[in-house]
Structure formats: structure tokens, C-alpha cells
Write a protein that holds these residues in place. Structure first.
Motif, mmCIF file in Angstrom:
data_model
loop_
_atom_site.group_PDB
_atom_site.id
_atom_site.type_symbol
_atom_site.label_atom_id
_atom_site.label_comp_id
_atom_site.label_asym_id
_atom_site.label_seq_id
_atom_site.Cartn_x
_atom_site.Cartn_y
_atom_site.Cartn_z
ATOM 1 N N VAL A 61 -15.323 2.776 10.323
ATOM 2 C CA VAL A 61 -15.094 2.477 8.908
ATOM 3 C C VAL A 61 -16.215 1.598 8.363
ATOM 4 O O VAL A 61 -16.753 1.868 7.275
ATOM 5 N N ASN A 62 -16.604 0.564 9.101
ATOM 6 C CA ASN A 62 -17.689 -0.308 8.647
ATOM 7 C C ASN A 62 -19.006 0.451 8.500
ATOM 8 O O ASN A 62 -19.747 0.247 7.542
ATOM 9 N N PHE A 63 -19.294 1.341 9.449
ATOM 10 C CA PHE A 63 -20.527 2.120 9.363
ATOM 11 C C PHE A 63 -20.520 3.013 8.133
ATOM 12 O O PHE A 63 -21.507 3.091 7.401
ATOM 13 N N ASN A 64 -19.428 3.697 7.904
ATOM 14 C CA ASN A 64 -19.377 4.617 6.773
ATOM 15 C C ASN A 64 -19.393 3.888 5.435
ATOM 16 O O ASN A 64 -19.993 4.372 4.472
ATOM 17 N N LEU A 65 -18.772 2.720 5.364
ATOM 18 C CA LEU A 65 -18.868 1.905 4.148
ATOM 19 C C LEU A 65 -20.306 1.414 3.950
ATOM 20 O O LEU A 65 -20.835 1.447 2.827
ATOM 21 N N SER A 66 -20.936 0.966 5.024
ATOM 22 C CA SER A 66 -22.328 0.509 4.938
ATOM 23 C C SER A 66 -23.244 1.650 4.511
ATOM 24 O O SER A 66 -24.118 1.474 3.655
ATOM 25 N N PHE A 67 -23.025 2.817 5.092
ATOM 26 C CA PHE A 67 -23.853 3.971 4.752
ATOM 27 C C PHE A 67 -23.681 4.348 3.283
ATOM 28 O O PHE A 67 -24.657 4.679 2.602
ATOM 29 N N LEU A 68 -22.456 4.281 2.788
ATOM 30 C CA LEU A 68 -22.204 4.572 1.374
ATOM 31 C C LEU A 68 -22.952 3.579 0.491
ATOM 32 O O LEU A 68 -23.598 3.965 -0.485
ATOM 33 N N LEU A 69 -22.891 2.307 0.832
ATOM 34 C CA LEU A 69 -23.590 1.281 0.064
ATOM 35 C C LEU A 69 -25.100 1.505 0.102
ATOM 36 O O LEU A 69 -25.769 1.485 -0.939
ATOM 37 N N PRO A 72 -26.048 0.728 14.399
ATOM 38 C CA PRO A 72 -27.090 -0.191 13.932
ATOM 39 C C PRO A 72 -26.995 -0.414 12.420
ATOM 40 O O PRO A 72 -26.543 0.461 11.684
ATOM 41 N N LEU A 73 -27.430 -1.588 11.976
ATOM 42 C CA LEU A 73 -27.503 -1.956 10.557
ATOM 43 C C LEU A 73 -26.170 -1.808 9.822
ATOM 44 O O LEU A 73 -26.127 -1.401 8.668
ATOM 45 N N THR A 74 -25.088 -2.130 10.507
ATOM 46 C CA THR A 74 -23.761 -2.008 9.913
ATOM 47 C C THR A 74 -23.281 -3.362 9.421
ATOM 48 O O THR A 74 -23.342 -4.360 10.139
ATOM 49 N N ILE A 75 -22.804 -3.387 8.193
ATOM 50 C CA ILE A 75 -22.221 -4.591 7.608
ATOM 51 C C ILE A 75 -20.761 -4.657 8.044
ATOM 52 O O ILE A 75 -20.050 -3.660 7.975
ATOM 53 N N GLU A 76 -20.310 -5.820 8.489
ATOM 54 C CA GLU A 76 -18.913 -5.972 8.913
ATOM 55 C C GLU A 76 -18.025 -6.268 7.710
ATOM 56 O O GLU A 76 -17.762 -7.406 7.385
ATOM 57 N N PHE A 77 -17.565 -5.210 7.055
ATOM 58 C CA PHE A 77 -16.613 -5.380 5.957
ATOM 59 C C PHE A 77 -15.241 -5.716 6.513
ATOM 60 O O PHE A 77 -14.507 -6.517 5.936
#
Length: 125
Positions: free
Chosen positions: A53-61, A118-123
Motif C-alpha cells: 500500500v505504501n509503495f503504490n501510494l508513493s508511486f501515485l504521488l 525502494p524510495l517508498t514513503i511510509e504513509f
């Protein structure tokens, strides 16, 4: 000890991100629902679900911000660094990288191994 069912479910949580190819925001909604249903079953599923979930949210952003930058430079500031075709090719490269990272995470989950995108924001912590 992680069971085969847990590793299969973690695999499916990561693979469910490909729902974005079927409907908008599917890459976030489907893994989020699957993770919410399975997170209480084990810490392994909770960890992989949060990562997906965090990766996909980060990728969307990242995609949104990059899309805005390409759009603004492509249509308002000719000549520019990317140009229309350069921006499109970078979007394709980013999509390929996303595809590879999702497959890599799914394979690691299926092998009962932890994985951090990699490069994932922890939402979600």
C-alpha cells in the motif's frame, strides 16, 4: 513460522497492484482492501500489506508530481528538456520499473522473505 497460505496471500497482496491496469486507483484500492482483510492473520501479512500500500501510494504521488512537471514543461516552455516524446518515454520507463518492483516483491513474499520497496514513503506505519 509462516504458513504457505500466508506466503500465498502476501504474494497476492503485491500482485493485486496490477489492478491499476483494469481500473483507476485499482493499484491502491485492491491491495488496501486485501491487506485490511488479512492484516490480523499474521505479522507477515501485515508487513507485506503495508509495504504494498505504501509503495503504490508513493508511486501515485511521484507519478502525479512528475506528470505535472512534464505537462507544464511540454506545453508551456518550448523548447524544454523533456519534450513531449522524452516525457512519454520516461513515463514508460517508470511504469516498467514499477512492474518489475511489484514482481520482485511478490516473488520475495512467496519465498517467505521480507521486502522493502525502494524510495517508498511510509504513509502507513
Amino acid at each position: 513460522m509462516t504458513t504457505q497460505t500466508e506466503t500465498n496471500n502476501a504474494f497476492l497482496i503485491h500482485i493485486s497492484a496490477f489492478a491499476s491496469y483494469v481500473f483507476p486507483l485499482g493499484g491502491i484500492i485492491v491491495p488496501l482492501i486485501f491487506w485490511q482483510l488479512k492484516k490480523d492473520e499474521s505479522a507477515f501479512l501485515d508487513m507485506h500489506g503495508k509495504e504494498a500500500v505504501n509503495f503504490n501510494l508513493s508511486f501515485l504521488l511521484y507519478s502525479f508530481v512528475f506528470g505535472l512537471s512534464v505537462f507544464s514543461t511540454s506545453f508551456f516552455d518550448f523548447p524544454n528538456f523533456f519534450g513531449i516524446f522524452g516525457g512519454v518515454s520516461i513515463v514508460v520507463i517508470i511504469a516498467i520499473i514499477r512492474f518489475i518492483l511489484i514482481l520482485q516483491a511478490a516473488i520475495k513474499a512467496n519465498r517467505n522473505e521480507p521486502y522493502r520497496y525502494p524510495l517508498t514513503i511510509e504513509f502507513i506505519k
